[in-house]
Structures are given as C-alpha cells and as structure tokens.
Design a protein around this motif. Structure first.
Motif, PDB file in Angstrom:
ATOM      1  N   VAL A 161      -3.960  16.955   0.096  1.00 63.01           N
ATOM      2  CA  VAL A 161      -5.221  16.227   0.230  1.00 63.01           C
ATOM      3  C   VAL A 161      -6.030  16.795   1.389  1.00 63.01           C
ATOM      4  CG1 VAL A 161      -6.274  13.983   0.699  1.00 63.01           C
ATOM      5  CG2 VAL A 161      -4.271  14.130  -0.806  1.00 63.01           C
ATOM      6  N   LEU A 162      -5.395  17.047   2.514  1.00 64.32           N
ATOM      7  CA  LEU A 162      -6.094  17.560   3.693  1.00 64.32           C
ATOM      8  C   LEU A 162      -6.723  18.924   3.425  1.00 64.32           C
ATOM      9  CD1 LEU A 162      -6.789  17.336   6.712  1.00 64.32           C
ATOM     10  CD2 LEU A 162      -4.581  18.398   7.198  1.00 64.32           C
ATOM     11  N   ARG A 163      -5.994  19.800   2.789  1.00 65.60           N
ATOM     12  CA  ARG A 163      -6.447  21.186   2.608  1.00 65.60           C
ATOM     13  C   ARG A 163      -7.320  21.380   1.374  1.00 65.60           C
ATOM     14  NH1 ARG A 163      -1.609  23.456   1.711  1.00 65.60           N
ATOM     15  NH2 ARG A 163      -1.945  23.341  -0.537  1.00 65.60           N
ATOM     16  N   HIS A 207      -8.876   8.920   6.912  1.00 68.66           N
ATOM     17  CA  HIS A 207      -8.275   9.189   5.598  1.00 68.66           C
ATOM     18  C   HIS A 207      -8.446  10.649   5.179  1.00 68.66           C
ATOM     19  CE1 HIS A 207      -8.663   4.805   5.629  1.00 68.66           C
ATOM     20  NE2 HIS A 207      -7.667   4.798   4.767  1.00 68.66           N
ATOM     21  N   ALA A 208      -8.662  11.521   6.142  1.00 68.56           N
ATOM     22  CA  ALA A 208      -8.895  12.928   5.829  1.00 68.56           C
ATOM     23  C   ALA A 208      -7.702  13.602   5.182  1.00 68.56           C
ATOM     24  CB  ALA A 208      -9.281  13.684   7.101  1.00 68.56           C
ATOM     25  N   ASP A 209      -6.491  13.071   5.424  1.00 70.66           N
ATOM     26  CA  ASP A 209      -5.297  13.757   4.933  1.00 70.66           C
ATOM     27  C   ASP A 209      -4.529  12.986   3.868  1.00 70.66           C
ATOM     28  OD1 ASP A 209      -4.338  11.706   6.483  1.00 70.66           O
ATOM     29  OD2 ASP A 209      -2.962  12.957   7.666  1.00 70.66           O
ATOM     30  N   HIS A 210      -5.104  11.897   3.335  1.00 73.13           N
ATOM     31  CA  HIS A 210      -4.343  11.147   2.337  1.00 73.13           C
ATOM     32  C   HIS A 210      -5.239  10.292   1.448  1.00 73.13           C
ATOM     33  CE1 HIS A 210      -4.753   8.105   5.568  1.00 73.13           C
ATOM     34  NE2 HIS A 210      -4.589   7.208   4.611  1.00 73.13           N
ATOM     35  N   ALA A 233       0.850  -1.195   0.000  1.00 72.67           N
ATOM     36  CA  ALA A 233       0.000   0.000   0.000  1.00 72.67           C
ATOM     37  C   ALA A 233       0.883   1.241   0.000  1.00 72.67           C
ATOM     38  CB  ALA A 233      -0.910   0.000   1.227  1.00 72.67           C
ATOM     39  N   LEU A 234       0.287   2.343  -0.443  1.00 76.02           N
ATOM     40  CA  LEU A 234       0.981   3.632  -0.408  1.00 76.02           C
ATOM     41  C   LEU A 234      -0.031   4.710  -0.073  1.00 76.02           C
ATOM     42  CD1 LEU A 234       3.701   5.128  -0.944  1.00 76.02           C
ATOM     43  CD2 LEU A 234       2.882   5.511  -3.282  1.00 76.02           C
ATOM     44  N   ASP A 235       0.320   5.565   0.888  1.00 75.18           N
ATOM     45  CA  ASP A 235      -0.544   6.686   1.277  1.00 75.18           C
ATOM     46  C   ASP A 235       0.033   7.982   0.714  1.00 75.18           C
ATOM     47  OD1 ASP A 235      -2.175   4.993   2.686  1.00 75.18           O
ATOM     48  OD2 ASP A 235      -1.247   5.412   4.627  1.00 75.18           O
ATOM     49  N   ILE A 236      -0.743   8.674  -0.113  1.00 76.28           N
ATOM     50  CA  ILE A 236      -0.296   9.911  -0.762  1.00 76.28           C
ATOM     51  C   ILE A 236      -0.963  11.102  -0.086  1.00 76.28           C
ATOM     52  CG2 ILE A 236      -0.313  11.232  -2.904  1.00 76.28           C
ATOM     53  CD1 ILE A 236      -0.172   8.572  -4.413  1.00 76.28           C
ATOM     54  N   ILE A 237      -0.159  12.068   0.351  1.00 71.98           N
ATOM     55  CA  ILE A 237      -0.701  13.216   1.091  1.00 71.98           C
ATOM     56  C   ILE A 237      -0.751  14.499   0.261  1.00 71.98           C
ATOM     57  CG2 ILE A 237       0.000  12.271   3.308  1.00 71.98           C
ATOM     58  CD1 ILE A 237       2.393  14.160   3.283  1.00 71.98           C
ATOM     59  N   GLY A 238      -0.058  14.515  -0.894  1.00 72.13           N
ATOM     60  CA  GLY A 238      -0.101  15.722  -1.703  1.00 72.13           C
ATOM     61  C   GLY A 238       0.832  15.666  -2.886  1.00 72.13           C
ATOM     62  N   ALA A 247      -8.887   1.996  -3.161  1.00 66.93           N
ATOM     63  CA  ALA A 247      -8.576   3.412  -3.360  1.00 66.93           C
ATOM     64  C   ALA A 247      -9.479   4.209  -2.423  1.00 66.93           C
ATOM     65  CB  ALA A 247      -8.797   3.829  -4.808  1.00 66.93           C
ATOM     66  N   LEU A 248      -8.908   4.695  -1.329  1.00 68.99           N
ATOM     67  CA  LEU A 248      -9.684   5.391  -0.302  1.00 68.99           C
ATOM     68  C   LEU A 248      -9.303   6.863  -0.252  1.00 68.99           C
ATOM     69  CD1 LEU A 248      -9.474   2.731   2.561  1.00 68.99           C
ATOM     70  CD2 LEU A 248     -11.205   2.965   0.760  1.00 68.99           C
ATOM     71  N   SER A 249     -10.282   7.707   0.026  1.00 67.16           N
ATOM     72  CA  SER A 249     -10.095   9.162   0.026  1.00 67.16           C
ATOM     73  C   SER A 249     -10.670   9.752   1.309  1.00 67.16           C
ATOM     74  CB  SER A 249     -10.818   9.759  -1.182  1.00 67.16           C
ATOM     75  OG  SER A 249     -12.225   9.762  -0.953  1.00 67.16           O
ATOM     76  N   PRO A 250     -10.599  11.079   1.491  1.00 66.85           N
ATOM     77  CA  PRO A 250     -11.247  11.701   2.643  1.00 66.85           C
ATOM     78  C   PRO A 250     -12.752  11.434   2.719  1.00 66.85           C
ATOM     79  CG  PRO A 250      -9.649  13.206   1.717  1.00 66.85           C
ATOM     80  CD  PRO A 250      -9.737  12.050   0.765  1.00 66.85           C
ATOM     81  N   ASP A 251     -13.377  11.084   1.619  1.00 67.83           N
ATOM     82  CA  ASP A 251     -14.806  10.767   1.648  1.00 67.83           C
ATOM     83  C   ASP A 251     -15.099   9.455   2.373  1.00 67.83           C
ATOM     84  OD1 ASP A 251     -15.510  13.045   0.296  1.00 67.83           O
ATOM     85  OD2 ASP A 251     -15.602  12.080  -1.671  1.00 67.83           O
ATOM     86  N   TYR A 252     -14.086   8.645   2.593  1.00 70.83           N
ATOM     87  CA  TYR A 252     -14.292   7.334   3.210  1.00 70.83           C
ATOM     88  C   TYR A 252     -14.527   7.452   4.715  1.00 70.83           C
ATOM     89  CZ  TYR A 252     -13.404   2.508   4.633  1.00 70.83           C
ATOM     90  OH  TYR A 252     -13.500   1.257   5.192  1.00 70.83           O
TER      91      TYR A 252
END
Length: 249
Positions: free
Chosen positions: A193-195, A229-232, A177-182, A220-225
């Motif tokens: 992603v957070l802002r 996951h609010a920031d990535h 897995a990989l978490d992308i923040i921006g 594929a998870l987003s802040p909508d999940y």
C-alpha cells in the motif's frame, strides 16, 4: 333510454377498473416475490448469507452480526470458512472482545501474515466476502494472478483514535478493525500500500480493493484519507454501518 344505459355502464366500468387493479396487484406481488428470491441481498428482511452477491443491505446485515456472535460464527461455517472462535479478551476498560474470531485460511484461500490474527466476528464475516468477491477478482483483473497472502498491521489494540490520550476509543480497541499493508500473489508479485498506491496496475488493484471494501465495511480508509493511513487500508465495522452509512475515503 340513454340515461338508463349510462347508469348500467358505470357499475361495469367500476368492475373493469377493479379487475385491472387486482391484476396489477397480483403481477406486482409475483414480480416482487421473484425479485426477493433472486436478490435477497437487496432487501432488508432476508437472512444474510455470506455466499450471496454483495447488495444494498449487505453492509447493514454484516454490522448487525455484532448482536449475535453465535449466528455470525454459524454463517462462517456455512460458507466454508476455517475461521475459529477465539478466547475472550477482557479486563481493560473500554477494550477487549467476547466474539473474537481467529482468521484462518480455508483451502485455496489467502493466508494472513502474521498468522492467527483475531478480529471481531463481523469483521471476519466481511473479510470472507471481501476475499471472494472483491480481492481475488481484482487481482485477476489487474495483475493476472491470485492473492495468496494478506499482510496486515494487526486488529486488536487497546487505544484511542490516533493513539491520543483523550477522545473516543478506536474500533481497534475491540478488534473491530483490520489494517492491511499489502498482498503477496501466487506468481511472486508483491503489492505494498505504501509503495504502490499510485503505481500503475498495482495501484489500480489497490484502489479497486479499497472501493470494494466500502460496500462491506462501515469504514474503509486509504492513503487518500490522511498521512496516518499512508501505508495501509483500514477496514472496520463501526456502529454507523447499521444504517447502511459507510465512511469511504
């Protein structure tokens, strides 16, 4: 006389029907062969190529690379990737990896920050397709620039889901897995992603990036999940992807 004529006509009619069906069969075969040649990504039996367009069976083929790390690395080389094999990380129960790949930018591709992040090979293969066919086109479409930096919160982490003390282990436990923040763009634009998830053109860019990831990653998870996951954006290649089923939230 009319009875004999009817008997003579029936074999001729049958022959005509057989010839028509044969012709239709040949036409269908030729059409199918041409379709497979032009759209190998849309059929299950053709070999995966990372420079093919994303198709109906791309995700299944990417996840199947879990079984063949050597083939996965060969596909990366054929596609011009600079990614390199990483030393295995073993020893911890339920954690570690044998097929790790260090994500390195090829010429003109975005760098990862922090650098030298290691993921499983199926994640690395999907990330290469993701950048070329999803990420860069979305940046050009919404922000009129190129992504030069992918900012992440890591891949490998020996832990269970959501850091709980019990339950299933996260895909992060095997670097799957990989978490992308921006992202950083060539013109100096910064996307977080957070802002920026719900902010104008940047938000539209992030949503296109997430939605495109759903065709390449089993999860594929987003802040909508949820709030976690609010920031990535979380991308992984869970086993369910073999059936073509992805969780896209």
């Amino acid at each position: 006389m009319s009875g004999h004529g009817g008997e003579t006509g029936r074999p001729v009619a049958r022959l005509i029907v057989i010839l028509i069906l044969f012709g239709l069969g040949v036409a269908a075969y030729l059409f199918g062969r041409d379709y497979v040649r032009k759209h190998p990504q849309d059929v299950p039996w053709t070999p995966l190529r990372l420079d093919d367009p994303i198709g109906r069976f791309t995700l299944r083929k990417l996840v199947a690379l879990r079984d063949d790390p050597a083939q996965c690395r060969a596909l990366l080389r054929q596609a011009g990737s600079a990614d390199t094999a990483a030393a295995p990380r073993l020893g911890e129960p339920n954690c570690g990896y044998r097929d790790g790949v260090t994500l390195l930018p090829a010429k003109s591709e975005a760098r990862f920050a922090p650098p030298n992040v290691v993921t499983s090979c199926p994640v690395a293969a999907a990330m290469l397709v993701f950048e070329r066919q999803i990420l860069q086109p979305a940046a050009a479409r919404h922000l009129s620039s190129r992504v030069v930096e992918v900012r992440h919160a890591g891949s490998y982490s020996c832990r269970r889901l959501y850091g709980q003390s019990e339950g299933e282990f996260s895909e992060h436990a095997t670097a799957n897995a990989l978490d992308i923040i921006g992202f950083g763009l060539a013109d100096g634009t910064d996307v977080s992603v957070l802002r920026d998830w719900a902010a104008g053109a940047k938000g539209a860019f992030l949503r296109d990036v997430h939605d495109g990831g759903c065709d390449l990653f089993a999860t594929a998870l987003s802040p909508d999940y949820n709030a976690a996951h609010a920031d990535h954006l979380h991308f992984d290649q869970a086993e369910r992807g073999r059936s073509g089923f992805s969780v896209c939230r």
